[in-house]
Design an enzyme around this catalytic site. Sequence first.
Site, PDB file in Angstrom:
ATOM      1  CG  LEU A  87     -39.435  60.111  46.691  1.00  0.00           C
ATOM      2  CD1 LEU A  87     -40.469  61.235  46.797  1.00  0.00           C
ATOM      3  CD2 LEU A  87     -38.215  60.446  47.531  1.00  0.00           C
ATOM      4  N   GLY A  88     -40.832  55.703  47.019  1.00  0.00           N
ATOM      5  CA  GLY A  88     -41.561  54.631  47.681  1.00  0.00           C
ATOM      6  C   GLY A  88     -42.663  54.122  46.771  1.00  0.00           C
ATOM      7  CD  GLU A  89     -44.346  49.909  43.777  1.00  0.00           C
ATOM      8  OE1 GLU A  89     -43.140  49.626  43.897  1.00  0.00           O
ATOM      9  OE2 GLU A  89     -45.091  49.481  42.885  1.00  0.00           O
ATOM     10  N   GLY A  90     -46.861  52.500  47.005  1.00  0.00           N
ATOM     11  CA  GLY A  90     -48.041  52.186  47.809  1.00  0.00           C
ATOM     12  C   GLY A  90     -49.122  51.579  46.949  1.00  0.00           C
ATOM     13  N   GLY A  91     -50.330  51.527  47.512  1.00  0.00           N
ATOM     14  CA  GLY A  91     -51.447  50.911  46.805  1.00  0.00           C
ATOM     15  C   GLY A  91     -51.830  51.663  45.536  1.00  0.00           C
ATOM     16  CG  PHE A  92     -52.538  56.136  43.611  1.00  0.00           C
ATOM     17  CD1 PHE A  92     -53.901  56.332  43.430  1.00  0.00           C
ATOM     18  CD2 PHE A  92     -51.645  56.796  42.767  1.00  0.00           C
ATOM     19  CE1 PHE A  92     -54.364  57.169  42.409  1.00  0.00           C
ATOM     20  CE2 PHE A  92     -52.100  57.634  41.752  1.00  0.00           C
ATOM     21  CZ  PHE A  92     -53.468  57.818  41.575  1.00  0.00           C
ATOM     22  CB  VAL A  95     -44.120  58.097  45.591  1.00  0.00           C
ATOM     23  CG1 VAL A  95     -44.047  59.594  45.858  1.00  0.00           C
ATOM     24  CG2 VAL A  95     -45.456  57.530  46.051  1.00  0.00           C
ATOM     25  CE  LYS A 116     -49.082  58.726  46.772  1.00  0.00           C
ATOM     26  NZ  LYS A 116     -50.049  58.514  47.864  1.00  0.00           N
ATOM     27  CG  ASP A 211     -55.661  54.897  54.107  1.00  0.00           C
ATOM     28  OD1 ASP A 211     -55.540  53.886  54.834  1.00  0.00           O
ATOM     29  OD2 ASP A 211     -55.182  54.964  52.960  1.00  0.00           O
TER      30      ASP A 211
HETATM   31  N1  LIG Z   1     -45.118  63.989  49.445  1.00  0.00           N
HETATM   32  C1  LIG Z   1     -44.179  63.072  49.663  1.00  0.00           C
HETATM   33  N2  LIG Z   1     -42.910  63.457  49.944  1.00  0.00           N
HETATM   34  C2  LIG Z   1     -41.934  62.563  50.175  1.00  0.00           C
HETATM   35  N3  LIG Z   1     -42.119  61.221  50.155  1.00  0.00           N
HETATM   36  C3  LIG Z   1     -43.363  60.764  49.874  1.00  0.00           C
HETATM   37  C4  LIG Z   1     -44.443  61.650  49.614  1.00  0.00           C
HETATM   38  N4  LIG Z   1     -45.548  60.916  49.370  1.00  0.00           N
HETATM   39  C5  LIG Z   1     -45.166  59.640  49.489  1.00  0.00           C
HETATM   40  N5  LIG Z   1     -43.854  59.519  49.776  1.00  0.00           N
HETATM   41  C6  LIG Z   1     -43.079  58.281  49.977  1.00  0.00           C
HETATM   42  O1  LIG Z   1     -43.632  57.262  49.189  1.00  0.00           O
HETATM   43  C7  LIG Z   1     -44.028  56.164  50.004  1.00  0.00           C
HETATM   44  C8  LIG Z   1     -45.278  55.523  49.412  1.00  0.00           C
HETATM   45  O2  LIG Z   1     -46.354  56.358  49.654  1.00  0.00           O
HETATM   46  P1  LIG Z   1     -47.846  55.933  49.318  1.00  0.00           P
HETATM   47  O3  LIG Z   1     -48.732  56.901  49.975  1.00  0.00           O
HETATM   48  O4  LIG Z   1     -47.987  55.750  47.854  1.00  0.00           O
HETATM   49  O5  LIG Z   1     -47.990  54.468  49.947  1.00  0.00           O
HETATM   50  P2  LIG Z   1     -48.220  53.973  51.441  1.00  0.00           P
HETATM   51  O6  LIG Z   1     -48.766  55.076  52.265  1.00  0.00           O
HETATM   52  O7  LIG Z   1     -46.955  53.324  51.889  1.00  0.00           O
HETATM   53  O8  LIG Z   1     -49.302  52.864  51.253  1.00  0.00           O
HETATM   54  P3  LIG Z   1     -50.872  53.075  51.011  1.00  0.00           P
HETATM   55  O9  LIG Z   1     -51.086  52.844  49.566  1.00  0.00           O
HETATM   56  O10 LIG Z   1     -51.506  52.052  51.856  1.00  0.00           O
HETATM   57  O11 LIG Z   1     -51.224  54.463  51.443  1.00  0.00           O
HETATM   58  C9  LIG Z   1     -44.217  56.742  51.401  1.00  0.00           C
HETATM   59  O12 LIG Z   1     -44.044  55.802  52.408  1.00  0.00           O
HETATM   60  C10 LIG Z   1     -43.141  57.825  51.441  1.00  0.00           C
HETATM   61  O13 LIG Z   1     -41.919  57.254  51.812  1.00  0.00           O
HETATM   62 MG   LIG Z   2     -49.772  56.638  51.728  1.00  0.00          MG
END
Ligand SMILES: Nc1ncnc2c1ncn2[C@@H]1O[C@H](COP(=O)(O)OP(=O)(O)OP(=O)(O)O)[C@@H](O)[C@H]1O
Ligand SMILES: [Mg+2]
Length: 268
Positions: A87-92, A95, A116, A211
């Site tokens: 679905l996506g990728e973040g600092g943790f 996902v 995640k 955050d």
């Molecule tokens: N509960 C969820 N339901 C649907 N999509 C999600 C959910 N959580 C995260 N995502 C998707 O995954 C992406 C990455 O989320 P994540 O919180 O890991 O990183 P981020 O917010 O982009 O960066 P950061 O690490 O700075 O918070 C999000 O932008 C969203 O598109």
């Molecule tokens: Mg996030």
Amino acid sequence: MGNCGTREENAVVAAHAQVQQLHLLQHSAKNALADRKHNRTFSDISDHSTPGKIEDTKDISIYNNVIAFTLFELETITKSFRADYVLGEGGFGTVYKGYIDENVRVGLKSLPVAVKVLNKDGHQGHREWLTEVNFLGQLRHPNLVKLIGYCCEDDHRLLVYEFMFRGSLENHLFRKTASPLPWATRMSIALGAAKGLACLHNAERPVIYRDFKTSNILLDSDYTAKLSDFGLAKAGPEGDETHVSTRVMGTYGYAAPEYVMTGTVLIL
Ligand SMILES: Nc1ncnc2c1ncn2[C@@H]1O[C@H](COP(=O)(O)OP(=O)(O)OP(=O)(O)O)[C@@H](O)[C@H]1O
Ligand SMILES: [Mg+2]
């Protein structure tokens, strides 16, 4: 803390608040800005303002509204973390989308979820994972994303959330392919996000989110806004305290300048 839900939920929260406070009362004396690239959350695993010892994990079982998943179960629902489930990728970490039901474990309600997975080579780690479980394990509010469960096996750390059908607000605002959000929808998203923050700030033991940014505001199918990502959250001032001093964390461009300069956070 966690005074955002129904009476029943609050009863659970109240019962566990004391344990939670023990974890959260540790302070960091140092203030420093952790190095962070791009627009992602900056964090520092040496910050002692949040619980972090591996033995703390045993206390998670007190949150009876979150499910302890096995790694095998989460592998099953994400088809072994298949690329087309991302679905996506973040600092943790990354996902993935998944679906839990009776086939995964008897008694589970059928539900789409987001899983995640901690990137072991990343800047975040067990500390952020545990902070997220500790806060979201207790807080319940229509404008906070619901933590369904977690997994802690060997060095694997995963989080399982309710699936938010419309993804992040960031994607709607900045993706070229997304059609512009109507102003009425934008206003209701802003209101929902503000209610989420108000719930945190008005909790019995206030929570400082640290955050707040568009990628952490997730949207449900009807555009209800829910705050996500509590890995950097911190327990706020209590009793006569006017502020808490913290190591500076957050995301460049989103953190308040006076907080970045002083490391002091207030709840007004
Ligand atoms: N509960 C969820 N339901 C649907 N999509 C999600 C959910 N959580 C995260 N995502 C998707 O995954 C992406 C990455 O989320 P994540 O919180 O890991 O990183 P981020 O917010 O982009 O960066 P950061 O690490 O700075 O918070 C999000 O932008 C969203 O598109
Ligand atoms: Mg996030």
